[in-house]
Structures are given as structure tokens and as C-alpha cells.
Design an enzyme around this catalytic site. Structure first.
Site: not given
Ligand SMILES: NC(=O)C1=CN([C@@H]2O[C@H](COP(=O)(O)OP(=O)(O)OC[C@H]3O[C@@H](n4cnc5c(N)ncnc54)[C@H](OP(=O)(O)O)[C@@H]3O)[C@@H](O)[C@H]2O)C=CC1
Ligand SMILES: Cc1cn([C@H]2C[C@H](O)[C@@H](COP(=O)(O)OP(=O)(O)O[C@H]3O[C@@H](C)C(=O)[C@@H](O)[C@H]3O)O2)c(=O)[nH]c1=O
Ligand SMILES: [Mg+2]
Length: 285
Positions: A11, A56, A58, A97, A121
Site C-alpha cells: 500500500q 514488511a 504484515t 506500527t 508481528y
Molecule cells: N497495513 C497496516 O495496517 C499497517 C502497516 N504498517 C507498516 O507500514 C509499512 C507498509 O505497510 P503496507 O504498505 O500496509 O504493507 P502491505 O501489507 O500492503 O504490503 C507488504 C509489502 O511488503 C512486501 N514483502 C513482504 N515480505 C517480503 C519479503 N520477504 N521480501 C520482499 N518484500 C516483502 C510485500 O511484497 P509482496 O507483494 O511480494 O508480498 C508488499 O509489497 C510496513 O512497515 C508495515 O509494518 C504500520 C501500521 C499499520
Molecule cells: C472483518 C472483521 C474484522 N473485525 C476486526 C478484527 C480486528 O480487530 C479489526 C481490524 O481487522 P484487520 O484484519 O484489518 O486487522 P489487522 O490486520 O490486525 O490490522 C493491523 O495490521 C497491521 C499490519 C498493523 O500494523 C496495524 O496498525 C493494523 O492496521 O477488525 C471485526 O470485528 N469484524 C469483522 O467482520
Molecule cells: Mg490485516
């Protein structure tokens, strides 16, 4: 400025490509983050002016059973990247995160607060933070939360998908945090990187999360309101939504340190949501 980005498909990486199309983006095939030496060597070979890590492990629940991979991707390799950057005097911007915190209390987490991750994580992301800080270079770490965008997997897209088949949903209402648009994160990372290159003393930990704080239920309600979807949302406690990984109840992040050091304001997630829905061509029917 020659910018090297780890990550291509995620993302935040997708949003970086919109704002910095000339940067070099390394996908999994170019730089697998399970290979710390290779990732570090790429930095030495390419010798960029700035490195950003947007990749990452994730998958929060999957990580519980995949500890070694999560640790390499979220901990060891970011540490190796930071060391290579420190050696080459290259500024480095890394992303972390809210899940590094234990979720206690109801105050907004400050950058210096003690961490206490509840799952693999969060633990491995915290290990990454520690290794990056220990490398001692011009590294900035941006902790963010609840990321959403029109790309990849996220809560907004999950809710929109569920609304196609469901007219009622149970959503947890006791986890509170700030949904954050990936586009705003990408803009912040580029601004931090630019400023860090000129002022390496701005290195350190920062928080960046959308405001106002809400629950996942509140986030779902706003998604359905803006999208014009008729879905009845009932609040449930986390205990009624069992998952392999524990998640923090209090994810509120305080963004004032970032605002003070870099002049980057906390984003308005509802405005970001409207932009994402427009990109997805979701309009109230
Ligand atoms: N998503 C969230 O809600 C949150 C994310 N963050 C942090 O923000 C940052 C960006 O997250 P976001 O954009 O959401 O990530 P996404 O979950 O959208 O994507 C993860 C990315 O990491 C890549 N990746 C995973 N494993 C590997 C690997 N072994 N080698 C190379 N690339 C890899 C994936 O590549 P591929 O497509 O090939 O799998 C993909 O491009 C991360 O540091 C995450 O921890 C922090 C808070 C919330
Ligand atoms: C689909 C669904 C989820 N949930 C809840 C589960 C969870 O507590 C919350 C969000 O679900 P998610 O699967 O998006 O949660 P999650 O993947 O844990 O999201 C987290 O991802 C990582 C990478 C981060 O770094 C965090 O900041 C956070 O964004 O919603 C419900 O209560 N009802 C539902 O029907
Ligand atoms: Mg998730």
C-alpha cells in the site's frame, strides 16, 4: 535525489510510486527481505542518496505461526539495511506500527513510551526498531496505524467486499486508534527523507496516525456512510472476535513530535477515506 525503496507492491510503496515515480523500487524478486546480506549489499552497490523501507511482513495472524520469516523481514533485515546506510552515510526512513504497544490505558502513546507488543508481528517490528536505532546512522522511524488505500488488502476494502453480501456486521468497538491513508504516509516519508538528508540530527522515532481516533466499528460506520451502503453495524468486544494474534486495545498515537521536528501535520482520515472511495469508484447509490 536518488531514492531507493524496498517494496513495490504494498500500500505505502504504491503511493510512493505516485509521488516519486523516478525512485528505484525493489520488489520481492529484486530484494527478498528474508535475505539481510543481499539487501545490505544492494545499498552498497547502488549507493543512493536516501533509502526508504516500505516492505514488511504484515499478516498479523499468520505471523504467529511463521515467527522466523516475520523476524527476518521485520527485524533482522531492516537492521542490516540501517547498518549499510549508516556505513555509507545514507539517510534511512523506516516504517513501524502501533502494534509495538501493549494497548493499556487510554492516553495517546508518546514516542518515548515503553513498548510491549502482544503478538509476533508487533514483537518483530519492535526488534526492527531497536536494530535500526542501534545502527546509529541518520535513521528515522515512522510508526503509523490502521493503514488503508485503494491498493492491496486493508479494512476499507474488506468492509466494501462484505457489504456486497451482508446487511449486518459485528465489529469490535473496544480497540481504539487512528486509521491512516497510505498516501499521507508516503508523502510524510518523502518529506522526512528530504529533511533528514539536510539535517541528520532529526533522526529518531516519530508517530503519524489519522485523526480523530475511533474504533474499528466507528471506522466501519464511516466507510458505509460515505459509500452509501446500508449495513447495520453492531459493536462487539474483542473477546467476541477471537483471532490467533492479540491486538492492542489502545492504539492512539500522538503525532506532536513529528509536527514539531518536521512540520508534518496529523492527517484527517475521513478526508483520506473520501479520496480512496473516489479512486475505487465507490459512490453513494
Ligand atoms: N497495513 C497496516 O495496517 C499497517 C502497516 N504498517 C507498516 O507500514 C509499512 C507498509 O505497510 P503496507 O504498505 O500496509 O504493507 P502491505 O501489507 O500492503 O504490503 C507488504 C509489502 O511488503 C512486501 N514483502 C513482504 N515480505 C517480503 C519479503 N520477504 N521480501 C520482499 N518484500 C516483502 C510485500 O511484497 P509482496 O507483494 O511480494 O508480498 C508488499 O509489497 C510496513 O512497515 C508495515 O509494518 C504500520 C501500521 C499499520
Ligand atoms: C472483518 C472483521 C474484522 N473485525 C476486526 C478484527 C480486528 O480487530 C479489526 C481490524 O481487522 P484487520 O484484519 O484489518 O486487522 P489487522 O490486520 O490486525 O490490522 C493491523 O495490521 C497491521 C499490519 C498493523 O500494523 C496495524 O496498525 C493494523 O492496521 O477488525 C471485526 O470485528 N469484524 C469483522 O467482520
Ligand atoms: Mg490485516
Amino acid at each position: 535525489m536518488n531514492i531507493l525503496v524496498f517494496g513495490k507492491t504494498g500500500q505505502v510503496a504504491m503511493e510512493l510510486q505516485r509521488r516519486a515515480p523516478d525512485a528505484r523500487y525493489l520488489g520481492r524478486a529484486d530484494a527478498d527481505l528474508t535475505d539481510p546480506e543481499k539487501c545490505a549489499a544492494l545499498i552498497t552497490d547502488i549507493s543512493p542518496d536516501l533509502v526508504i523501507n516500505a516492505a514488511a511482513y504484515t499478516a498479523v495472524d499468520k505471523a504467529e505461526d511463521d515467527v522466523d520469516t516475520a523476524r527476518l523481514v521485520n527485524g533482522t533485515t531492516p537492521g542490516a539495511i540501517a547498518n549499510a546506510c549508516a556505513q555509507g552515510q545514507i539517510p534511512f526512513v523506516h516504517v513501524s506500527t502501533d502494534y509495538v504497544f501493549d494497548g493499556s490505558g487510554s492516553d495517546r502513546w508518546q514516542v518515548g513510551d515503553e513498548t510491549g507488543p502482544l503478538g509476533v508481528y508487533g514483537q518483530t517490528k519492535r526488534e526492527g526498531e531497536e536494530l535500526v536505532l542501534a545502527a546509529g546512522g541518520a535513521s528515522a522511524i515512522l510508526r503509523t496505524s490502521w493503514v488503508f488505500s485503494s491498493h492491496g488488502n486493508n479494512f476499507v476494502k474488506t468492509m466494501l467486499r462484505l457489504s456486497e453480501s451482508r446487511d449486518a456486521l459485528n465489529i469490535v468497538d473496544d480497540q481504539i486508534g487512528g486509521p491512516t491513508p497510505a498516501g499521507d504516509i508516503a508523502a510524510a516519508l518523502l518529506e522526512i527523507g528530504t529533511q533528514l538528508a539536510a539535517a541528520p540530527d532529526k533522526a529518531g522515532l516519530y508517530h503519524f496516525a489519522g485523526q480523530p481516533d475511533t474504533s474499528w466499528k466507528g471506522f466501519a460506520e464511516e466507510i458505509f456512510a460515505q459509500a452509501g451502503r446500508q449495513v447495520a453495524v453492531s459493536g462487539i468486544p474483542t473477546s467476541d472476535y477471537p483471532t490467533p494474534a492479540r491486538r492492542p486495545l489502545n492504539s492512539r498515537l500522538d503525532g506532536s513530535a513529528l509536527e514539531k521536528a518536521f512540520g508534518i501535520a496529523t492527517p484527517d482520515w475521513k478526508a483520506g477515506l473520501a479520496r480512496v472511495l473516489k479512486e475505487l469508484e465507490v459512490t453513494p447509490s
